[in-house]
Design an enzyme around this catalytic site. Structure first.
Site, PDB file in Angstrom:
ATOM      1  N   SER A 183      -5.043   2.316  -7.131  1.00 38.15           N
ATOM      2  CA  SER A 183      -5.075   2.541  -5.680  1.00 38.15           C
ATOM      3  C   SER A 183      -6.270   3.351  -5.201  1.00 38.15           C
ATOM      4  O   SER A 183      -6.590   3.310  -4.023  1.00 38.15           O
ATOM      5  CB  SER A 183      -3.786   3.231  -5.254  1.00 38.15           C
ATOM      6  OG  SER A 183      -3.706   4.507  -5.841  1.00 38.15           O
ATOM      7  N   HIS A 211       0.168  -2.750  -5.586  1.00 36.70           N
ATOM      8  CA  HIS A 211      -1.012  -2.885  -4.721  1.00 36.70           C
ATOM      9  C   HIS A 211      -1.684  -4.248  -4.859  1.00 36.70           C
ATOM     10  O   HIS A 211      -2.660  -4.527  -4.173  1.00 36.70           O
ATOM     11  CB  HIS A 211      -2.058  -1.802  -5.036  1.00 36.70           C
ATOM     12  CG  HIS A 211      -1.843  -0.533  -4.294  1.00 36.70           C
ATOM     13  ND1 HIS A 211      -2.064  -0.398  -2.941  1.00 36.70           N
ATOM     14  CD2 HIS A 211      -1.411   0.672  -4.716  1.00 36.70           C
ATOM     15  CE1 HIS A 211      -1.789   0.838  -2.561  1.00 36.70           C
ATOM     16  NE2 HIS A 211      -1.386   1.500  -3.622  1.00 36.70           N
ATOM     17  N   LYS A 242       4.703  -2.500   0.692  1.00 35.95           N
ATOM     18  CA  LYS A 242       3.272  -2.597   0.968  1.00 35.95           C
ATOM     19  C   LYS A 242       2.982  -3.964   1.604  1.00 35.95           C
ATOM     20  O   LYS A 242       3.397  -4.194   2.731  1.00 35.95           O
ATOM     21  CB  LYS A 242       2.460  -2.328  -0.297  1.00 35.95           C
ATOM     22  CG  LYS A 242       2.595  -0.857  -0.736  1.00 35.95           C
ATOM     23  CD  LYS A 242       1.688  -0.462  -1.865  1.00 35.95           C
ATOM     24  CE  LYS A 242       1.740   1.045  -2.091  1.00 35.95           C
ATOM     25  NZ  LYS A 242       2.389   1.436  -3.341  1.00 35.95           N
TER      26      LYS A 242
HETATM   27  C1  PLP Z   1       3.304   2.436  -3.920  1.00 30.23           C
HETATM   28  C2  PLP Z   1       3.492   2.282  -5.371  1.00 30.23           C
HETATM   29  C3  PLP Z   1       4.746   2.505  -5.976  1.00 30.23           C
HETATM   30  C4  PLP Z   1       5.920   3.020  -5.187  1.00 30.23           C
HETATM   31  O1  PLP Z   1       6.465   2.025  -4.397  1.00 30.23           O
HETATM   32  P1  PLP Z   1       7.685   2.382  -3.425  1.00 30.23           P
HETATM   33  O2  PLP Z   1       8.405   1.094  -3.243  1.00 30.23           O
HETATM   34  O3  PLP Z   1       7.068   2.917  -2.170  1.00 30.23           O
HETATM   35  O4  PLP Z   1       8.505   3.411  -4.119  1.00 30.23           O
HETATM   36  C5  PLP Z   1       4.860   2.270  -7.327  1.00 30.23           C
HETATM   37  N1  PLP Z   1       3.822   1.861  -8.075  1.00 30.23           N
HETATM   38  C6  PLP Z   1       2.605   1.667  -7.535  1.00 30.23           C
HETATM   39  C7  PLP Z   1       1.467   1.206  -8.397  1.00 30.23           C
HETATM   40  C8  PLP Z   1       2.395   1.877  -6.168  1.00 30.23           C
HETATM   41  O5  PLP Z   1       1.185   1.690  -5.646  1.00 30.23           O
END
Ligand code: PLP
Length: 396
Positions: A183, A211, A242
């Site tokens: 990220s 992501h 996301k």
């Molecule tokens: C955002 C993210 C998470 C967490 O996801 P949520 O559904 O918001 O708990 C887990 N792993 C990665 C790689 C992320 O970017």
């Protein structure tokens, strides 16, 4: 009793503030989107949401959520295995499995839970987890809850991964664990090489597509599509928070027996509430949309290419990216904060990141593109960067 503890917390909080690491929340009064309204009344262009496909306030998903709310009610008041599973949950699980060419899926309240509950039910101290050093916090926490031996390799460093795999050869089972897209830089894990090493050293492969799903690959199927390895990972985790609508919810999809075992033993699944029907209904509509058209992915890919080209042309230093994350490098923490503040004055909402979120001397502004952005939005963002960049001496 609270008195001494209160003083202790006040001191700690002061230190966080003095280190410049205190997190403030910025209040938004509009739905999530390309243009948002702040509580000051100011309208700004949003370039820091994970709203990659512009689905966070998509009319079709709002409608589907409303329909499910009316047909299946508000809450489930139960975990999945007692009385918290509706036909909607099963349908969504099937759609996610099909999307990734996997055998079965398990929904969680969030991907944080999917990762938190993944490792402990599957592996013991006889086994090994070999994890990329820059994997998400939820993977790190999940691995901590598991007794398997831990090995770490430098971010996307295949020589180091091979070395760790060699060290782990005496263990019963080996599981390689990686984010699909990291990220902070927006770089992609080299899944082709990781897969080769997994074969060579008899290891299982888990990818967190949070992501990358919806974003990477021609049709948005994530990094396994990008590397022509669809269906080849043993486990994929991801989020509905996301690209996939942005509300809430996570999942683990993979080989049948793995998912079956998680249904028996994964603690966040067993001991936490079932996803609300509205979110599940919208999720079903979302995956249907994904299979009908790649319009949103196409627009996102065009937007990213457009932004990168113009920004590199203007003289900005941007990390190579294969995702919708563009890290505009400034290399100075204070500069990154001032740059972001000045951009907000220009109506562009982005965030500056600096140590310890990124390595020392690697401060940056992270820009996240979206299919919700129109070319006029991108042009205003680029113009803002150029103006502030010239004012602050970052570009000539
Ligand atoms: C955002 C993210 C998470 C967490 O996801 P949520 O559904 O918001 O708990 C887990 N792993 C990665 C790689 C992320 O970017």
């Amino acid at each position: 009793m609270y008195g001494r503890f209160k003083t202790h917390l006040q001191n700690e909080l002061k230190q966080i503030r003095q280190a410049g690491l205190f997190k403030e929340e910025r209040i938004i009064t509009s739905p999530q989107g390309a243009e948002i309204t702040l509580d000051s009344g100011k309208k700004v262009l949003n370039f820091c949401a994970n709203n990659y496909l512009g689905l966070s306030n998509h009319p079709s998903l709002v409608e589907a959520a409303g329909e499910a709310l009316r047909s299946h009610g508000f809450g489930m008041s139960s975990v999945r295995f007692i009385c918290g599973t509706q036909n909607l949950h099963k349908t969504l699980e099937k759609k996610i499995a099909d999307f990734f060419e996997m055998e079965d899926t398990l929904l969680y309240a969030a991907c944080f839970d999917a990762n938190g509950g993944l490792f402990e039910p599957l592996l013991t101290q006889e086994d090994a987890i070999i994890s990329d050093a820059l994997n998400h916090a939820s993977i790190i926490d999940g691995v901590r809850l598991c007794k398997a031996q831990r090995y770490r390799y430098r971010n996307t460093d295949m020589e180091d991964l091979e070395e760790q795999l060699r060290k782990a050869q005496d263990q019963r089972f080996r599981l390689i664990v990686t984010d699909g897209v990291f990220s902070m830089d927006g770089n992609v894990a080299p899944i082709d090489k990781i897969y080769e090493l997994a074969e060579k050293y008899d290891a299982l492969l888990m990818i967190d597509e949070s992501h990358s799903a919806g974003v990477v690959g021609k049709t948005g199927r994530g990094v396994t599509e990008l590397f022509n390895l669809r269906g080849k990972a043993d486990i994929i985790t991801g989020t509905l928070g996301k690209a996939f609508g942005g509300a809430i919810g996570g999942f683990t999809t993979g080989k049948r027996e793995i998912i079956e075992m998680l249904r028996q033993r994964s603690r966040p699944y067993l001991f936490s509430n079932s996803l609300l029907p509205a979110v599940v209904g919208a999720g079903i509509r979302m995956f249907d949309m994904m299979s009908e058209t790649t319009e949103l992915q196409d627009k996102l890919h065009q937007n990213t290419a457009y932004f990168m080209t113009k920004m590199l042309g203007a003289g900005f230093d941007i990390k190579p990216t294969q995702s919708a994350i563009c890290a505009v490098m400034l290399y100075d923490a204070k500069l990154s904060q001032e740059f972001a503040a000045r951009l907000l004055d220009e109506g562009i909402y982005v965030i500056g990141f600096y140590y310890p979120v990124v390595p020392q001397e690697e401060a940056r502004i992270r820009v996240q593109l979206s299919a919700a952005h129109e070319t006029s939005h991108l042009d205003r963002c680029i113009a803002g960067f150029k103006k502030v960049g010239r004012d602050l001496g970052v570009i000539g």
